[in-house]
Enzyme design. Structure first.
Site, PDB file in Angstrom:
ATOM      1  N   ASN A   9       0.867  -1.181   0.000  1.00 42.56           N
ATOM      2  CA  ASN A   9       0.000   0.000   0.000  1.00 42.56           C
ATOM      3  C   ASN A   9       0.907   1.236   0.000  1.00 42.56           C
ATOM      4  OD1 ASN A   9      -1.819   2.041   0.467  1.00 42.56           O
ATOM      5  ND2 ASN A   9      -2.318   1.420   2.572  1.00 42.56           N
ATOM      6  N   TRP A  10       1.022   1.848  -1.169  1.00 42.45           N
ATOM      7  CA  TRP A  10       1.944   2.989  -1.292  1.00 42.45           C
ATOM      8  C   TRP A  10       1.382   4.257  -0.635  1.00 42.45           C
ATOM      9  CZ3 TRP A  10       4.337   3.095  -6.930  1.00 42.45           C
ATOM     10  CH2 TRP A  10       5.108   1.945  -7.117  1.00 42.45           C
ATOM     11  N   LYS A  11       0.108   4.254  -0.314  1.00 44.94           N
ATOM     12  CA  LYS A  11      -0.559   5.441   0.264  1.00 44.94           C
ATOM     13  C   LYS A  11      -0.292   6.667  -0.617  1.00 44.94           C
ATOM     14  CE  LYS A  11       0.013   3.327   4.742  1.00 44.94           C
ATOM     15  NZ  LYS A  11      -0.057   3.457   6.173  1.00 44.94           N
ATOM     16  N   HIS A  96      -9.503   1.021   4.720  1.00 44.98           N
ATOM     17  CA  HIS A  96      -8.251   1.223   5.469  1.00 44.98           C
ATOM     18  C   HIS A  96      -8.530   2.144   6.655  1.00 44.98           C
ATOM     19  CE1 HIS A  96      -4.168   2.407   6.465  1.00 44.98           C
ATOM     20  NE2 HIS A  96      -3.773   1.328   5.815  1.00 44.98           N
ATOM     21  N   GLU A  98      -6.977   4.532   7.829  1.00 44.91           N
ATOM     22  CA  GLU A  98      -6.765   5.965   7.570  1.00 44.91           C
ATOM     23  C   GLU A  98      -7.990   6.580   6.898  1.00 44.91           C
ATOM     24  OE1 GLU A  98      -3.062   5.467   5.506  1.00 44.91           O
ATOM     25  OE2 GLU A  98      -2.143   4.828   7.393  1.00 44.91           O
ATOM     26  N   GLU A 168      -5.751  -5.476  10.279  1.00 50.25           N
ATOM     27  CA  GLU A 168      -4.752  -4.452  10.570  1.00 50.25           C
ATOM     28  C   GLU A 168      -5.071  -3.796  11.907  1.00 50.25           C
ATOM     29  OE1 GLU A 168      -2.674  -3.040   6.779  1.00 50.25           O
ATOM     30  OE2 GLU A 168      -4.400  -1.767   7.032  1.00 50.25           O
ATOM     31  N   GLY A 174       2.149   1.735  10.912  1.00 54.76           N
ATOM     32  CA  GLY A 174       3.118   2.832  10.829  1.00 54.76           C
ATOM     33  C   GLY A 174       3.765   3.190  12.153  1.00 54.76           C
ATOM     34  N   SER A 214       3.146  -2.619  10.467  1.00 52.48           N
ATOM     35  CA  SER A 214       4.591  -2.659  10.738  1.00 52.48           C
ATOM     36  C   SER A 214       5.226  -4.002  10.399  1.00 52.48           C
ATOM     37  CB  SER A 214       4.879  -2.263  12.191  1.00 52.48           C
ATOM     38  OG  SER A 214       4.458  -0.934  12.431  1.00 52.48           O
ATOM     39  N   GLY A 235       2.658  -1.353   4.336  1.00 53.82           N
ATOM     40  CA  GLY A 235       2.695   0.088   4.093  1.00 53.82           C
ATOM     41  C   GLY A 235       4.128   0.545   3.851  1.00 53.82           C
ATOM     42  N   GLY A 236       4.744   1.071   4.902  1.00 53.28           N
ATOM     43  CA  GLY A 236       6.087   1.668   4.801  1.00 53.28           C
ATOM     44  C   GLY A 236       7.094   0.812   4.052  1.00 53.28           C
TER      45      GLY A 236
END
Ligand code: PEP
Length: 251
Positions: A9-11, A96, A98, A168, A174, A214, A235-236
């Site tokens: 997930n590049w966000k 998600h 967010e 999640e 994150g 994470s 993610g990251g």
């Protein structure tokens, strides 16, 4: 046999040229390797068309990060399921945390988004999970059950078989605070038991349930070795090709 999936997930990261460079690296590094999972990257919407060129040539699958619950019309800035389907986008992240937090998306709205995607043959990667206070209050199972019931359990068995779930825990996203393999397995087994109750064992055994929060090259192997963990939503660590593919290689 259910599928193992690792989805990045590049966000809201990367300019167009940076995105092209990253996808190019991932594509080239994948060429001479074999993977025990499907590798998916969920890029910003603006880059999906460019990304699909790589999907056509290789084993890489492409996903979006959001889609509207509306069919079409006067919804400035939104992207519809039909638009994604017109680019042959295979997956779309829905729900998600967010989007739930910053855009106030509700379980009901997410049910509608899921319906639109399924109407157009795009598979939702549907995110569920509790916030820290809910885990501390020991209501995390109830929260996840409610998310499943209110957003997904209106689907019939055939429709549900197109869903990929991503557990999640919001406190792990994150933050560098990964769920322990035991915590992940406990929740994934609970989710599968809820699906068994609703749709039967055969359907539950076929649904891929990814872990997100994470996840990195160091902890992926142990997480993915859990019986009910079928991969990860990353993610990251999906923003660096080496890290992302090391995670995808962790089965
Ligand atoms: C995510 O945003 O879906 C996610 C899992 O992020 P991270 O891997 O950075 O925790």
């Amino acid at each position: 046999m259910r599928k193992n999936i690792v989805a990045g997930n590049w966000k809201m990261n990367k300019t167009f040229s940076e995105a092209e460079e990253l996808i190019d690296q991932i594509f080239l590094e994948m060429e001479d390797k074999s993977f025990q999972c499907e590798v998916v990257i969920c890029t910003p919407a603006l880059y999906l068309e460019m990304a699909t060129d790589y999907a056509e040539e290789g084993r890489l699958k492409i996903g979006a990060q959001n889609a509207s619950e509306h069919e079409q019309g006067a919804y400035t800035g939104e992207i519809s399921a039909a638009m994604l389907a017109s680019l042959d986008i295979e997956y779309c992240i829905i729900g998600h945390s967010e989007r739930r937090k910053y855009f106030h998306e509700t379980n009901q709205q997410l049910a509608e988004k899921t319906d639109r995607l399924l109407d157009y043959g795009v598979k939702p990667i549907f995110c569920i999970g509790e916030v820290l206070e809910e885990r501390e209050e020991n209501i995390h199972f109830e929260v996840v059950k409610k998310q499943l019931e209110e957003s997904l359990f209106h689907l019939n068995k055939d429709e549900f078989s197109n869903i990929v779930l991503a557990y999640e825990p919001v406190w792990a996203i994150g933050t560098g605070k990964t769920a322990t393999p035991g915590q992940a397995q406990e929740m994934h087994a609970f989710i599968r038991s809820q699906i068994t109750e609703k749709y039967g064992k055969e359907t539950a055994d076929e649904v891929s349930i990814l872990y997100g929060g994470s996840c990195n090259p160091k902890n992926a192997k142990e997480l993915f070795s859990q019986t009910d963990v079928d991969g990860g939503l990353i993610g990251g660590a999906s923003l660096k090709s080496d890290d992302f593919l090391a995670i995808a290689n962790s089965f």
